[in-house]
Each structure stands twice: as C-alpha cells, then as structure tokens.
Design a protein around this motif. Sequence first.
Motif, PDB file in Angstrom:
ATOM      1  N   UNK A  93       0.846  -1.190   0.000  1.00 14.76           N
ATOM      2  CA  UNK A  93       0.000   0.000   0.000  1.00 14.76           C
ATOM      3  C   UNK A  93       0.887   1.248   0.000  1.00 14.76           C
ATOM      4  N   UNK A  94       0.570   2.170  -0.883  1.00 11.86           N
ATOM      5  CA  UNK A  94       1.359   3.398  -0.981  1.00 11.86           C
ATOM      6  C   UNK A  94       0.769   4.455  -0.056  1.00 11.86           C
ATOM      7  N   UNK A  95       1.641   5.237   0.602  1.00  7.22           N
ATOM      8  CA  UNK A  95       1.120   6.300   1.474  1.00  7.22           C
ATOM      9  C   UNK A  95       0.454   7.400   0.646  1.00  7.22           C
ATOM     10  N   UNK A  96      -0.606   7.938   1.175  1.00  3.14           N
ATOM     11  CA  UNK A  96      -1.347   8.997   0.485  1.00  3.14           C
ATOM     12  C   UNK A  96      -0.871  10.346   1.011  1.00  3.14           C
ATOM     13  N   UNK A  97       0.327  10.750   0.597  1.00  2.30           N
ATOM     14  CA  UNK A  97       0.922  11.999   1.045  1.00  2.30           C
ATOM     15  C   UNK A  97       1.051  12.912  -0.172  1.00  2.30           C
ATOM     16  N   UNK A  98       0.505  14.114  -0.106  1.00  2.00           N
ATOM     17  CA  UNK A  98       0.606  15.005  -1.270  1.00  2.00           C
ATOM     18  C   UNK A  98       2.051  15.442  -1.490  1.00  2.00           C
ATOM     19  N   UNK A  99       2.428  15.576  -2.744  1.00  2.00           N
ATOM     20  CA  UNK A  99       3.776  16.028  -3.073  1.00  2.00           C
ATOM     21  C   UNK A  99       3.917  17.526  -2.934  1.00  2.00           C
ATOM     22  N   UNK A 100       2.842  18.253  -3.143  1.00  2.00           N
ATOM     23  CA  UNK A 100       2.855  19.703  -3.073  1.00  2.00           C
ATOM     24  C   UNK A 100       1.743  20.150  -2.149  1.00  2.00           C
ATOM     25  N   UNK A 101       2.049  21.078  -1.243  1.00  2.00           N
ATOM     26  CA  UNK A 101       1.020  21.681  -0.398  1.00  2.00           C
ATOM     27  C   UNK A 101       1.058  23.195  -0.580  1.00  2.00           C
ATOM     28  N   UNK A 102      -0.079  23.818  -0.521  1.00  2.00           N
ATOM     29  CA  UNK A 102      -0.185  25.246  -0.654  1.00  2.00           C
ATOM     30  C   UNK A 102      -0.676  25.839   0.663  1.00  2.00           C
ATOM     31  N   UNK A 103       0.097  26.774   1.218  1.00  2.00           N
ATOM     32  CA  UNK A 103      -0.298  27.438   2.462  1.00  2.00           C
ATOM     33  C   UNK A 103      -1.174  28.633   2.095  1.00  2.00           C
ATOM     34  N   UNK A 104      -2.223  28.826   2.897  1.00  2.00           N
ATOM     35  CA  UNK A 104      -3.094  29.984   2.675  1.00  2.00           C
ATOM     36  C   UNK A 104      -2.550  31.146   3.483  1.00  2.00           C
ATOM     37  N   UNK A 105      -2.255  32.213   2.776  1.00  2.64           N
ATOM     38  CA  UNK A 105      -1.733  33.419   3.443  1.00  2.64           C
ATOM     39  C   UNK A 105      -2.909  34.317   3.841  1.00  2.64           C
TER      40      UNK A 105
END
Length: 48
Positions: free
Chosen positions: A34-46
């Motif tokens: 099973x592969x981990x479901x971790x996003x490669x890119x995250x966007x922070x809300x300013x």
Amino acid sequence: MHRMLAAALTALTAAALAVAAALGIVAALDATPEQPNVPLVTFDRAGG
C-alpha cells in the motif's frame, strides 16, 4: 457435430483463460504494498 464440439471447447478454454487472467491481476494487485497517500505539493493559505 465435430465443429460444434470444437466451438464449445474453444469457448470453454477462452472463458477459463479470462477467469485465470482476472484472478492473476487481482493477486498481483494485492501483492503490491500500500502506498502512502501523502501530497507532493502543499499550498499554504496566506492571511486565511
């Protein structure tokens, strides 16, 4: 009659091969870890 028997055996063989292929695919998918479901890119809300 000979052609009918040949057609029936061909259909039976094709069905058996289809079932074997489906079971093989399911077994191969279950064998993969099973592969981990971790996003490669995250966007922070300013300024949220």
